[in-house]
Design a protein around this motif. Structure first.
Motif, short mmCIF file in Angstrom:
data_model
loop_
_atom_site.label_atom_id
_atom_site.label_comp_id
_atom_site.label_asym_id
_atom_site.label_seq_id
_atom_site.Cartn_x
_atom_site.Cartn_y
_atom_site.Cartn_z
N GLY A 134 -8.14 -8.17 0.59
CA GLY A 134 -8.00 -9.46 1.26
C GLY A 134 -8.36 -9.43 2.74
O GLY A 134 -8.87 -10.41 3.29
N THR A 135 -8.07 -8.31 3.40
CA THR A 135 -8.34 -8.18 4.82
C THR A 135 -8.92 -6.80 5.12
O THR A 135 -8.86 -5.90 4.28
CB THR A 135 -7.05 -8.35 5.66
N LYS A 136 -9.45 -6.64 6.30
CA LYS A 136 -9.95 -5.34 6.72
C LYS A 136 -8.82 -4.31 6.74
O LYS A 136 -9.01 -3.14 6.37
CB LYS A 136 -10.58 -5.46 8.11
N GLU A 137 -7.63 -4.73 7.15
CA GLU A 137 -6.49 -3.82 7.17
C GLU A 137 -6.14 -3.32 5.78
O GLU A 137 -5.66 -2.19 5.62
CB GLU A 137 -5.27 -4.51 7.81
N ASP A 138 -6.38 -4.15 4.76
CA ASP A 138 -6.12 -3.72 3.38
C ASP A 138 -7.01 -2.55 2.98
O ASP A 138 -6.64 -1.74 2.13
CB ASP A 138 -6.34 -4.88 2.41
N LEU A 139 -8.20 -2.47 3.56
CA LEU A 139 -9.08 -1.33 3.30
C LEU A 139 -8.45 -0.03 3.76
O LEU A 139 -8.61 1.02 3.14
CB LEU A 139 -10.42 -1.52 4.02
N PHE A 140 -7.75 -0.11 4.87
CA PHE A 140 -7.10 1.07 5.43
C PHE A 140 -5.84 1.42 4.64
O PHE A 140 -5.49 2.59 4.49
CB PHE A 140 -6.74 0.80 6.90
N LEU A 141 -5.17 0.40 4.15
CA LEU A 141 -3.90 0.58 3.43
C LEU A 141 -4.10 0.27 1.95
O LEU A 141 -3.37 -0.53 1.37
CB LEU A 141 -2.83 -0.32 4.03
N ASP A 142 -5.07 0.93 1.33
CA ASP A 142 -5.40 0.60 -0.04
C ASP A 142 -4.34 1.02 -1.04
O ASP A 142 -4.34 0.60 -2.19
CB ASP A 142 -6.75 1.23 -0.44
N ARG A 143 -3.38 1.86 -0.60
CA ARG A 143 -2.29 2.30 -1.49
C ARG A 143 -0.96 1.64 -1.10
O ARG A 143 0.10 2.18 -1.36
CB ARG A 143 -2.16 3.82 -1.45
N GLN A 144 -1.04 0.47 -0.50
CA GLN A 144 0.16 -0.15 0.05
C GLN A 144 1.25 -0.37 -0.99
O GLN A 144 2.43 -0.10 -0.73
CB GLN A 144 -0.19 -1.49 0.71
N GLU A 145 0.88 -0.87 -2.16
CA GLU A 145 1.89 -1.16 -3.18
C GLU A 145 2.64 0.11 -3.58
O GLU A 145 3.86 0.11 -3.72
CB GLU A 145 1.23 -1.79 -4.41
N VAL A 191 2.94 2.82 -1.72
CA VAL A 191 3.71 3.26 -0.56
C VAL A 191 5.01 2.48 -0.44
O VAL A 191 6.07 3.05 -0.16
CB VAL A 191 2.88 3.11 0.74
N GLU A 192 4.95 1.18 -0.68
CA GLU A 192 6.15 0.35 -0.57
C GLU A 192 7.24 0.79 -1.54
O GLU A 192 8.43 0.64 -1.27
CB GLU A 192 5.80 -1.13 -0.82
N ASP A 193 6.83 1.33 -2.69
CA ASP A 193 7.80 1.66 -3.74
C ASP A 193 8.28 3.10 -3.68
O ASP A 193 9.21 3.47 -4.41
CB ASP A 193 7.17 1.39 -5.11
N LEU A 194 7.70 3.94 -2.82
CA LEU A 194 8.05 5.36 -2.80
C LEU A 194 9.53 5.60 -2.58
O LEU A 194 10.16 6.41 -3.25
CB LEU A 194 7.24 6.08 -1.72
N GLN A 195 10.10 4.90 -1.60
CA GLN A 195 11.51 5.14 -1.26
C GLN A 195 12.44 4.65 -2.36
O GLN A 195 13.46 5.28 -2.64
CB GLN A 195 11.86 4.45 0.07
N GLU A 228 4.74 -4.43 9.53
CA GLU A 228 4.98 -5.27 8.34
C GLU A 228 5.27 -4.41 7.12
O GLU A 228 6.16 -4.72 6.31
CB GLU A 228 3.76 -6.16 8.07
N LEU A 229 4.50 -3.32 6.97
CA LEU A 229 4.70 -2.43 5.83
C LEU A 229 6.08 -1.78 5.88
O LEU A 229 6.77 -1.70 4.85
CB LEU A 229 3.62 -1.35 5.83
N GLU A 230 6.49 -1.33 7.04
CA GLU A 230 7.80 -0.71 7.17
C GLU A 230 8.92 -1.71 6.86
O GLU A 230 9.92 -1.36 6.23
CB GLU A 230 7.97 -0.13 8.57
N HIS A 231 8.74 -2.94 7.31
CA HIS A 231 9.72 -3.98 6.99
C HIS A 231 9.80 -4.21 5.49
O HIS A 231 10.90 -4.31 4.92
CB HIS A 231 9.35 -5.28 7.71
N ALA A 232 8.63 -4.25 4.84
CA ALA A 232 8.60 -4.45 3.38
C ALA A 232 9.25 -3.28 2.66
O ALA A 232 9.98 -3.47 1.67
CB ALA A 232 7.15 -4.62 2.92
N GLN A 233 9.02 -2.05 3.14
CA GLN A 233 9.66 -0.88 2.54
C GLN A 233 11.17 -0.97 2.64
O GLN A 233 11.89 -0.68 1.68
CB GLN A 233 9.18 0.39 3.24
N THR A 234 11.65 -1.34 3.81
CA THR A 234 13.10 -1.43 4.03
C THR A 234 13.72 -2.49 3.13
O THR A 234 14.78 -2.28 2.53
CB THR A 234 13.41 -1.73 5.50
N GLN A 235 13.06 -3.63 3.02
CA GLN A 235 13.57 -4.69 2.16
C GLN A 235 13.59 -4.28 0.70
O GLN A 235 14.56 -4.55 -0.02
CB GLN A 235 12.71 -5.96 2.33
N ARG A 236 12.52 -3.61 0.26
CA ARG A 236 12.47 -3.19 -1.14
C ARG A 236 13.55 -2.16 -1.44
O ARG A 236 14.21 -2.22 -2.48
CB ARG A 236 11.09 -2.62 -1.48
#
Length: 211
Positions: free
Chosen positions: A54-65, A67-71, A128-136
């Motif tokens: 969706g965004t250029k940043e998504d290219l850098f964070l292609d494993r975001q989903e 990563v969010e679930d690791l913890q 934003e990613l760290e916030h999403a990790q904490t919430q999850r």
């Protein structure tokens, strides 16, 4: 059969685009690379890139989903009688020994960290990613402990644990960037990890023990 083939080709295309993008980012810096350049390197159109990211940043964070679930996985996979604090202590210590990427302790994490630090948009996205990790993680803790919806304890525990692991990871990266070898970093990092989790143990060690 056909559906499986299509999905496999889509995954391969997505992986190729992300790999090409990361190579360019590492060579020149995130802000200096355009999406059009990534598309040319991957031999696809710009529209194809945005079909997958969706965004250029998504290219850098292609494993975001992932990563969010690791913890949350650390919590869900903890052993019988093991508290959340004990599970995270074990997981972080294992990551030190394995130099695993899940806590940013892998080889190349310093380059990754430098790229993020040099780009305001990536720094904002990581917050934003760290916030999403904490919430999850907070939601997972609430589910595992059967907490009341108004109970803030899962959020407090998630914030304390994740800020501890992030601080340890950042400190290790900073020392790497300062020119220290992994062999020099590890002994103190182990000691600091034990000390940090000892402090957590005194406050929340009995929380959410699996029965």
């Amino acid at each position: 059969m056909d559906e499986g083939l299509r999905e496999r080709k889509k995954r391969q295309t997505r992986r190729r685009i992300a790999d090409m993008a990361m190579g360019l980012f590492m060579a020149r810096g995130f802000d200096q690379v355009t999406v059009a350049e990534v598309a040319r390197a991957a031999d696809v159109s710009v529209n194809t890139v945005f079909n997958y990211f969706g965004t250029k940043e998504d290219l850098f964070l292609d494993r975001q989903e992932e990563v969010e679930d690791l913890q949350s996985r650390v919590v869900r996979e903890r052993g019988k009688g093991e508290s959340v604090v004990a599970a995270f202590r074990r997981d972080f210590m294992e990551a030190i020994e394995e130099r695993d990427w899940r806590h940013g302790l892998n080889e190349g994490a310093d380059v990754f960290g430098r790229l993020v630090g040099d780009s305001p948009s990536l720094m904002a996205r990581f917050r934003e990613l760290e916030h999403a990790q904490t919430q999850r993680l907070a939601r997972t803790l609430a589910e595992e402990s059967g907490a009341d919806p108004d109970d803030l304890t899962p959020s407090l525990v998630a914030a304390q644990i994740l800020e501890t692991t992030r601080l340890l990871s950042r400190h290790a990266t900073a020392r790497t960037l300062a020119g220290e070898s992994w062999a020099e970093i590890v002994p103190l990092l182990r000691s600091q990890t034990e000390q940090a989790f000892d402090l957590l143990e005194k406050g929340i060690s009995g929380y959410c023990v699996r029965v």
